[in-house]
Structures are given as C-alpha cells and as structure tokens.
Design an enzyme around this catalytic site. Sequence first.
Site: not given
Ligand code: DQA
Length: 149
Positions: A24, A76, A102-104, A113
Amino acid sequence: MTPRLLVLHGPNLNLLGLREPDVYGYETLEQVNHKIGALASSLGVEVGFFQSNHEGGLIDRLHQAREEKVDGVIFNPGGYTHTSVALRDAIAGTELAVIEVHLSNVHAREPFRHHSYIAPVAIGQISGLGSEGYLLALRGFAARWSEAN
Ligand code: DQA
C-alpha cells in the site's frame, strides 16, 4: 456552481503508511488526503473526507452525503469491497455517483479480492495505481461534472 465531492475511506486505511507498505506504500492517509485536497482546489472542487473502520459508519456517511446532495463520492471500501452487500445497497439506494478506488491491483491479488460488490453500482473503478488513483478519480469526477453542468 461548485462541484462537491466526498472522499470516503474504509477499514484499515487509517493505518496507511504503516500497514503492509510493500502493498500500500509509505504515504499516510493524511498525506494522501492532502494531495487530493490540493488537486481539488486547483480544479475548483469542494472536497470532504471521512474514514471509518465500521460498515455502519460508512453507510451512515453515504446516507448523509445523499442528504447533503454531494455531486459524487470517491470510495475506497477496503476489505468491505469483497464482502458488503449492505454497502452495495447503500450506494444503489442513495443513487450517489461513486468512483471505486483501490491502491493495490485487487485483480492481481488473492482470488477473494477479485470480486467487488461495489463495482456494479459504481460509475467506474481504478485499481493498482497507488494514491495516484484517487487523483485520477478526482479528475474523472471533475470532467464528468463539467460535461453535465
Ligand atoms: C484495498 C484492497 C482491499 O482488498 C483491501 O482489503 C484493502 C485495501 C486497496 O486500496 O488496495 O483494505 O481496498
């Protein structure tokens, strides 16, 4: 008329910078919000921020955003992305224009996910570009608003 935007951060995003930085990044939530705020003022967008680790808190904030008649939400939803029918229903029920960020890159990570309850009720999704994703979402929001107003 000034477009009004809410930036909503879900669970664990308060730990940004400390939490799994290889996934992240090292920026804190405060730093990310600061960058969003700076771009928002240069684009003439009024922006508010809210973070909660609680599903109900996020739902209540979406309901409030509807009452406030905000023009859009950058959201997010963190882990709730993959689990929350209730957040999906809150977006559908409030008819808010939500951009999911989403950051990732959630699609390149664990299979759990890959599914988002939010994506079908969002106007779009940005995933994998780190904090830049919020800035792109903001630009997208501003462009859409200008076209419509
Ligand atoms: C997230 C991706 C989700 O899978 C994870 O649970 C997060 C962060 C992201 O910003 O990449 O808490 O939303």
